[in-house]
Design a protein around this motif. Structure first.
Motif, PDB file in Angstrom:
ATOM      1  N   MET A   1       0.877  -1.124  -0.002  1.00  0.00           N
ATOM      2  CA  MET A   1       0.076   0.103  -0.043  1.00  0.00           C
ATOM      3  C   MET A   1       0.873   1.096   0.017  1.00  0.00           C
ATOM      4  O   MET A   1       1.786   1.290   0.607  1.00  0.00           O
ATOM      5  N   VAL A   2       0.569   2.155  -0.705  1.00  0.00           N
ATOM      6  CA  VAL A   2       1.438   3.274  -0.868  1.00  0.00           C
ATOM      7  C   VAL A   2       0.755   4.458   0.245  1.00  0.00           C
ATOM      8  O   VAL A   2      -0.490   4.743   0.029  1.00  0.00           O
ATOM      9  N   THR A   3       1.617   5.135   0.813  1.00  0.00           N
ATOM     10  CA  THR A   3       1.227   6.053   1.491  1.00  0.00           C
ATOM     11  C   THR A   3       1.766   7.604   1.283  1.00  0.00           C
ATOM     12  O   THR A   3       2.997   7.613   0.957  1.00  0.00           O
ATOM     13  N   ILE A   4       0.905   8.808   1.498  1.00  0.00           N
ATOM     14  CA  ILE A   4       1.360   9.704   0.889  1.00  0.00           C
ATOM     15  C   ILE A   4       1.499  10.914   2.009  1.00  0.00           C
ATOM     16  O   ILE A   4       0.597  11.033   2.773  1.00  0.00           O
ATOM     17  N   ASP A   5       2.768  11.363   2.123  1.00  0.00           N
ATOM     18  CA  ASP A   5       2.866  12.275   3.205  1.00  0.00           C
ATOM     19  C   ASP A   5       2.238  13.578   2.988  1.00  0.00           C
ATOM     20  O   ASP A   5       2.084  13.951   1.865  1.00  0.00           O
ATOM     21  N   VAL A   6       1.054  14.141   3.953  1.00  0.00           N
ATOM     22  CA  VAL A   6       0.455  15.139   3.595  1.00  0.00           C
ATOM     23  C   VAL A   6       1.291  16.503   3.252  1.00  0.00           C
ATOM     24  O   VAL A   6       0.895  17.482   2.543  1.00  0.00           O
ATOM     25  N   ALA A   7       2.378  16.632   3.790  1.00  0.00           N
ATOM     26  CA  ALA A   7       3.095  17.886   3.718  1.00  0.00           C
ATOM     27  C   ALA A   7       3.699  17.641   2.447  1.00  0.00           C
ATOM     28  O   ALA A   7       3.661  18.650   1.599  1.00  0.00           O
ATOM     29  N   VAL A   8       3.962  16.971   1.922  1.00  0.00           N
ATOM     30  CA  VAL A   8       4.640  16.582   0.502  1.00  0.00           C
ATOM     31  C   VAL A   8       3.417  16.860  -0.591  1.00  0.00           C
ATOM     32  O   VAL A   8       3.559  17.581  -1.550  1.00  0.00           O
ATOM     33  N   LEU A   9       2.243  16.183  -0.190  1.00  0.00           N
ATOM     34  CA  LEU A   9       1.285  16.642  -1.139  1.00  0.00           C
ATOM     35  C   LEU A   9       0.940  17.983  -1.361  1.00  0.00           C
ATOM     36  O   LEU A   9       0.726  18.656  -2.464  1.00  0.00           O
ATOM     37  N   LEU A  10       0.908  18.741  -0.086  1.00  0.00           N
ATOM     38  CA  LEU A  10       0.494  20.056  -0.157  1.00  0.00           C
ATOM     39  C   LEU A  10       1.800  20.903  -0.902  1.00  0.00           C
ATOM     40  O   LEU A  10       1.384  22.075  -1.367  1.00  0.00           O
ATOM     41  N   ALA A  11       2.960  20.476  -0.613  1.00  0.00           N
ATOM     42  CA  ALA A  11       4.047  21.266  -1.292  1.00  0.00           C
ATOM     43  C   ALA A  11       3.961  21.114  -2.710  1.00  0.00           C
ATOM     44  O   ALA A  11       3.951  22.008  -3.518  1.00  0.00           O
ATOM     45  N   VAL A  12       3.610  19.926  -3.183  1.00  0.00           N
ATOM     46  CA  VAL A  12       3.394  19.851  -4.590  1.00  0.00           C
ATOM     47  C   VAL A  12       2.125  20.727  -5.089  1.00  0.00           C
ATOM     48  O   VAL A  12       2.208  21.388  -6.071  1.00  0.00           O
ATOM     49  N   ILE A  13       1.040  20.571  -4.314  1.00  0.00           N
ATOM     50  CA  ILE A  13       0.084  21.666  -4.852  1.00  0.00           C
ATOM     51  C   ILE A  13       0.435  22.967  -4.685  1.00  0.00           C
ATOM     52  O   ILE A  13      -0.250  23.689  -5.783  1.00  0.00           O
ATOM     53  N   VAL A  14       1.046  23.401  -3.703  1.00  0.00           N
ATOM     54  CA  VAL A  14       1.607  25.068  -3.909  1.00  0.00           C
ATOM     55  C   VAL A  14       2.478  25.285  -4.970  1.00  0.00           C
ATOM     56  O   VAL A  14       2.419  26.242  -5.549  1.00  0.00           O
ATOM     57  N   VAL A  15       3.303  24.311  -5.189  1.00  0.00           N
ATOM     58  CA  VAL A  15       4.217  24.562  -6.200  1.00  0.00           C
ATOM     59  C   VAL A  15       3.551  24.425  -7.616  1.00  0.00           C
ATOM     60  O   VAL A  15       3.576  25.581  -8.601  1.00  0.00           O
ATOM     61  N   THR A  33      -5.100  29.203  -1.941  1.00  0.00           N
ATOM     62  CA  THR A  33      -3.609  29.442  -2.003  1.00  0.00           C
ATOM     63  C   THR A  33      -2.949  29.893  -0.766  1.00  0.00           C
ATOM     64  O   THR A  33      -2.262  29.304  -0.148  1.00  0.00           O
ATOM     65  N   VAL A  34      -3.754  30.959  -0.340  1.00  0.00           N
ATOM     66  CA  VAL A  34      -3.458  31.544   1.127  1.00  0.00           C
ATOM     67  C   VAL A  34      -3.822  30.685   2.239  1.00  0.00           C
ATOM     68  O   VAL A  34      -3.136  30.516   3.267  1.00  0.00           O
ATOM     69  N   VAL A  35      -4.859  29.696   1.949  1.00  0.00           N
ATOM     70  CA  VAL A  35      -4.960  28.766   3.356  1.00  0.00           C
ATOM     71  C   VAL A  35      -4.267  27.723   3.233  1.00  0.00           C
ATOM     72  O   VAL A  35      -3.504  27.226   4.236  1.00  0.00           O
ATOM     73  N   ILE A  36      -3.922  27.123   1.944  1.00  0.00           N
ATOM     74  CA  ILE A  36      -2.936  26.131   1.741  1.00  0.00           C
ATOM     75  C   ILE A  36      -1.571  26.343   2.417  1.00  0.00           C
ATOM     76  O   ILE A  36      -1.006  25.498   3.089  1.00  0.00           O
ATOM     77  N   VAL A  37      -0.964  27.639   2.189  1.00  0.00           N
ATOM     78  CA  VAL A  37       0.359  27.699   2.303  1.00  0.00           C
ATOM     79  C   VAL A  37       0.773  27.782   4.058  1.00  0.00           C
ATOM     80  O   VAL A  37       1.559  27.090   4.327  1.00  0.00           O
ATOM     81  N   PRO A  38      -0.126  28.457   4.843  1.00  0.00           N
ATOM     82  CA  PRO A  38       0.162  28.126   6.117  1.00  0.00           C
ATOM     83  C   PRO A  38      -0.088  26.812   6.639  1.00  0.00           C
ATOM     84  O   PRO A  38       0.643  26.312   7.563  1.00  0.00           O
ATOM     85  N   ALA A  39      -1.168  26.180   6.306  1.00  0.00           N
ATOM     86  CA  ALA A  39      -1.263  24.823   6.573  1.00  0.00           C
ATOM     87  C   ALA A  39      -0.085  23.776   6.271  1.00  0.00           C
ATOM     88  O   ALA A  39       0.368  22.946   6.912  1.00  0.00           O
ATOM     89  N   LEU A  40       0.566  24.069   5.119  1.00  0.00           N
ATOM     90  CA  LEU A  40       1.770  23.392   4.844  1.00  0.00           C
ATOM     91  C   LEU A  40       2.925  23.916   5.876  1.00  0.00           C
ATOM     92  O   LEU A  40       3.717  23.070   6.229  1.00  0.00           O
ATOM     93  N   GLY A  41       3.154  25.069   6.267  1.00  0.00           N
ATOM     94  CA  GLY A  41       3.815  25.755   7.141  1.00  0.00           C
ATOM     95  C   GLY A  41       3.820  24.814   8.481  1.00  0.00           C
ATOM     96  O   GLY A  41       4.547  24.390   9.218  1.00  0.00           O
ATOM     97  N   VAL A  42       2.364  24.711   8.953  1.00  0.00           N
ATOM     98  CA  VAL A  42       2.080  24.304  10.063  1.00  0.00           C
ATOM     99  C   VAL A  42       2.536  22.630  10.064  1.00  0.00           C
ATOM    100  O   VAL A  42       3.107  22.015  11.075  1.00  0.00           O
ATOM    101  N   LEU A  43       2.421  21.971   9.029  1.00  0.00           N
ATOM    102  CA  LEU A  43       2.806  20.528   8.862  1.00  0.00           C
ATOM    103  C   LEU A  43       4.436  20.343   8.837  1.00  0.00           C
ATOM    104  O   LEU A  43       4.842  19.500   9.541  1.00  0.00           O
TER     105      LEU A  43
END
Length: 69
Positions: A1-15, A33-43
């Motif tokens: 089973m493949v697991t995806i790290d949420v922080a990596v997924l958010l980083a890809v989305i932000v880029v 985008t303004v909501v996603i970027v701080p969420a990425l920072g928190v993770l």
């Protein structure tokens, strides 16, 4: 089973979101985008990578402060 790290997924989305042309963004698109970027920072913050980024930015800020004197 493949697991995806949420922080990596958010980083890809932000880029991907920031790579788009500015003219093609709607106001809702920018708000999301303004909501996603701080969420990425928190993770990222409690990880070793987050601490390394914090240390690098702290040293950079300290160098800029010292250069201004």
């Amino acid at each position: 089973m493949v697991t995806i790290d949420v922080a990596v997924l958010l980083a890809v989305i932000v880029v991907l979101r920031l790579g788009r042309r500015t003219q093609s963004r709607s106001r809702d698109d920018e708000k999301l985008t303004v909501v996603i970027v701080p969420a990425l920072g928190v993770l990222i913050a409690p990880t070793s990578a987050g601490r390394a980024i914090h240390d690098i930015l702290g040293q950079l800020a300290n160098g800029i402060t010292q250069a201004g004197r």
